[in-house]
Write a protein that holds these residues in place. Structure first.
Motif, mmCIF file in Angstrom:
data_model
loop_
_atom_site.group_PDB
_atom_site.id
_atom_site.type_symbol
_atom_site.label_atom_id
_atom_site.label_comp_id
_atom_site.label_asym_id
_atom_site.label_seq_id
_atom_site.Cartn_x
_atom_site.Cartn_y
_atom_site.Cartn_z
ATOM 1 N N MET A 5 -63.178 19.323 -1.643
ATOM 2 C CA MET A 5 -62.790 18.339 -0.636
ATOM 3 C C MET A 5 -64.028 17.315 -0.496
ATOM 4 O O MET A 5 -63.900 16.221 -0.345
ATOM 5 N N LYS A 6 -65.160 18.100 -0.170
ATOM 6 C CA LYS A 6 -66.349 17.248 0.288
ATOM 7 C C LYS A 6 -66.764 16.464 -0.907
ATOM 8 O O LYS A 6 -67.363 15.445 -0.764
ATOM 9 N N THR A 183 -51.990 13.760 -4.486
ATOM 10 C CA THR A 183 -52.067 15.141 -3.904
ATOM 11 C C THR A 183 -52.538 16.042 -5.302
ATOM 12 O O THR A 183 -52.671 15.742 -6.208
ATOM 13 N N PRO A 184 -52.638 17.298 -4.638
ATOM 14 C CA PRO A 184 -53.488 18.166 -6.088
ATOM 15 C C PRO A 184 -52.275 17.929 -7.101
ATOM 16 O O PRO A 184 -52.747 18.058 -8.322
ATOM 17 N N ARG A 203 -64.085 12.854 -10.993
ATOM 18 C CA ARG A 203 -63.583 11.651 -11.774
ATOM 19 C C ARG A 203 -62.101 11.422 -11.798
ATOM 20 O O ARG A 203 -61.606 10.508 -11.946
ATOM 21 N N VAL A 204 -61.316 12.812 -11.920
ATOM 22 C CA VAL A 204 -60.036 12.790 -11.995
ATOM 23 C C VAL A 204 -59.736 12.104 -10.495
ATOM 24 O O VAL A 204 -58.837 11.203 -10.511
ATOM 25 N N ALA A 205 -60.278 12.652 -9.412
ATOM 26 C CA ALA A 205 -59.785 12.039 -8.229
ATOM 27 C C ALA A 205 -60.256 10.609 -8.065
ATOM 28 O O ALA A 205 -59.257 9.982 -7.351
ATOM 29 N N GLU A 206 -61.194 10.015 -8.648
ATOM 30 C CA GLU A 206 -61.500 8.739 -8.525
ATOM 31 C C GLU A 206 -60.465 7.954 -9.197
ATOM 32 O O GLU A 206 -59.939 7.001 -8.742
ATOM 33 N N CYS A 207 -60.033 8.413 -10.350
ATOM 34 C CA CYS A 207 -58.969 7.385 -11.133
ATOM 35 C C CYS A 207 -57.645 7.539 -10.404
ATOM 36 O O CYS A 207 -56.921 6.729 -10.468
ATOM 37 N N ALA A 208 -57.171 8.872 -9.905
ATOM 38 C CA ALA A 208 -56.181 9.119 -8.933
ATOM 39 C C ALA A 208 -55.964 7.974 -7.738
ATOM 40 O O ALA A 208 -55.013 7.330 -7.517
ATOM 41 N N ARG A 209 -57.374 7.829 -7.167
ATOM 42 C CA ARG A 209 -57.062 6.749 -6.175
ATOM 43 C C ARG A 209 -56.826 5.509 -6.816
ATOM 44 O O ARG A 209 -56.354 4.680 -5.846
ATOM 45 N N ILE A 210 -57.530 5.017 -7.721
ATOM 46 C CA ILE A 210 -57.427 3.754 -8.319
ATOM 47 C C ILE A 210 -55.968 3.472 -8.660
ATOM 48 O O ILE A 210 -55.124 2.604 -8.384
ATOM 49 N N VAL A 211 -55.403 4.494 -9.443
ATOM 50 C CA VAL A 211 -54.000 4.119 -10.173
ATOM 51 C C VAL A 211 -53.014 4.193 -8.975
ATOM 52 O O VAL A 211 -51.935 3.650 -8.962
#
Length: 324
Positions: A5-6, A183-184, A203-211
């Motif tokens: 999470m950090k 979410t996960p 990088r997955v989290a970064e794309c998820a926030r954008i999409v």
């Protein structure tokens, strides 16, 4: 807070633009445009893909803005560019928008390297025969994109190719279901559909926030346009040095599209296949994508850049080290 999470919470913020501009398209639509880097430096124009925004190019902007003038813009309905009516969703509109951005952000006759990811690459194909494209485009990068048969060739649905898979894929990609908060589970779904299996979690989290930030009406409207896409003629109009980059694990626009583009482009200078990388190449493999942009700038905008007659065709298949 867990270590994972950090890592998500401390992801770098998108670069802050040196200037913000507004480009006005042919139908009056207003487009948010950002300019990064020093005036007078070689120009690069970045067009993002479906359901993304200028934030998608954050890694490229950070790296290139030190010695390039980087222009990035939000496609209509994405990011900070307002939504448009149903009739405003078409490849012709995408071409109109790119022309408006080039006219607004570049000086008359100024040349730039144009890079488009996914729908951004399709934007370049759609605009290839336009006057402003010819005036401003010195070279191009087509990144994880295709010109036709997007739904039929998609590998998002793991079953044998055919009419049923095509209809099911179209229904999934054009679904009106809200994405909701990240979410996960949604990260796992996004990773499966759009990214390589070895992609780093941040990088997955970064794309998820954008999409997930893309408005549902925009996502659905453009999904319908892409389902009917046919820009094969536009590929043949791209009479400028063009590099093609794609991931071998891309399910949305599988590698067959990149190979077809490389075979059809009048001046393909390079085909780079990134082993194990999915559809989101500028985020998954930022160093590789940035390096290709730099190569094009050096070859076609540098002081000693050769003329087009000196550009040779070569195919390069580059293995991307895991989590590079």
């Amino acid at each position: 807070m867990s270590r994972l999470m950090k890592r998500f919470a401390t992801a770098p913020a998108p670069p802050v633009a040196a200037r913000e501009l507004t480009a006005v398209s042919a139908d009056g639509s207003r487009l948010h445009v950002e300019v990064h880097g020093p005036d007078g430096a070689p120009a690069v124009v970045l067009a993002h893909g479906w359901s993304c925004s200028t934030h998608f190019w954050a890694a490229q902007i950070r790296e290139l803005a030190a010695d390039h003038r980087v222009v990035a813009y939000d496609q209509r309905g994405h990011g900070r560019t307002p939504a448009v009516a149903k009739a405003g969703h078409s490849t012709e509109a995408l071409a109109d928008d790119l022309e408006a951005v080039l006219a607004t952000a570049l000086e008359p006759g100024e040349r730039a390297v144009l890079a488009g990811h996914s729908m951004g690459g399709m934007t370049l194909m759609a605009a290839a025969s336009r006057p402003k494209f010819a005036e401003h485009a010195a070279a191009a990068l087509l990144c994880s994109t295709g010109s036709s048969r997007l739904v039929a060739e998609s590998l998002v649905v793991p079953m044998r190719a055919g009419g049923f898979r095509t209809r099911l894929t179209g229904a999934i990609l054009g679904s009106r279901a809200p994405l909701g908060p990240v979410t996960p589970v949604s990260r796992k779904i996004l990773r499966y559909a759009t990214m390589g299996p070895g992609t780093a979690p941040e990088r997955v989290a970064e794309c998820a926030r954008i999409v997930h930030a893309c408005p549902r009406p925009t996502r659905v409207a453009w999904a319908h346009v892409l389902a009917e896409l046919d820009l094969d003629a536009g590929v043949r109009e791209m009479r400028l040095p063009t590099a093609v980059v794609a991931g071998t694990a891309d399910r949305l626009t599988p590698i067959v599209h990149a190979r077809a583009l490389a075979a059809s482009l009048p001046e393909c200078v390079r085909l780079v296949e990134l082993a194990g990388t999915g559809h989101m190449t500028p985020v998954e493999a930022p160093e590789a994508v940035t390096a290709e942009i730099r190569k094009l700038v050096g070859a076609h905008l540098g002081k000693d850049a050769p003329g087009r007659q000196d550009t040779g065709r070569q195919d390069t298949r580059t293995k991307l080290e895991e989590n590079a």
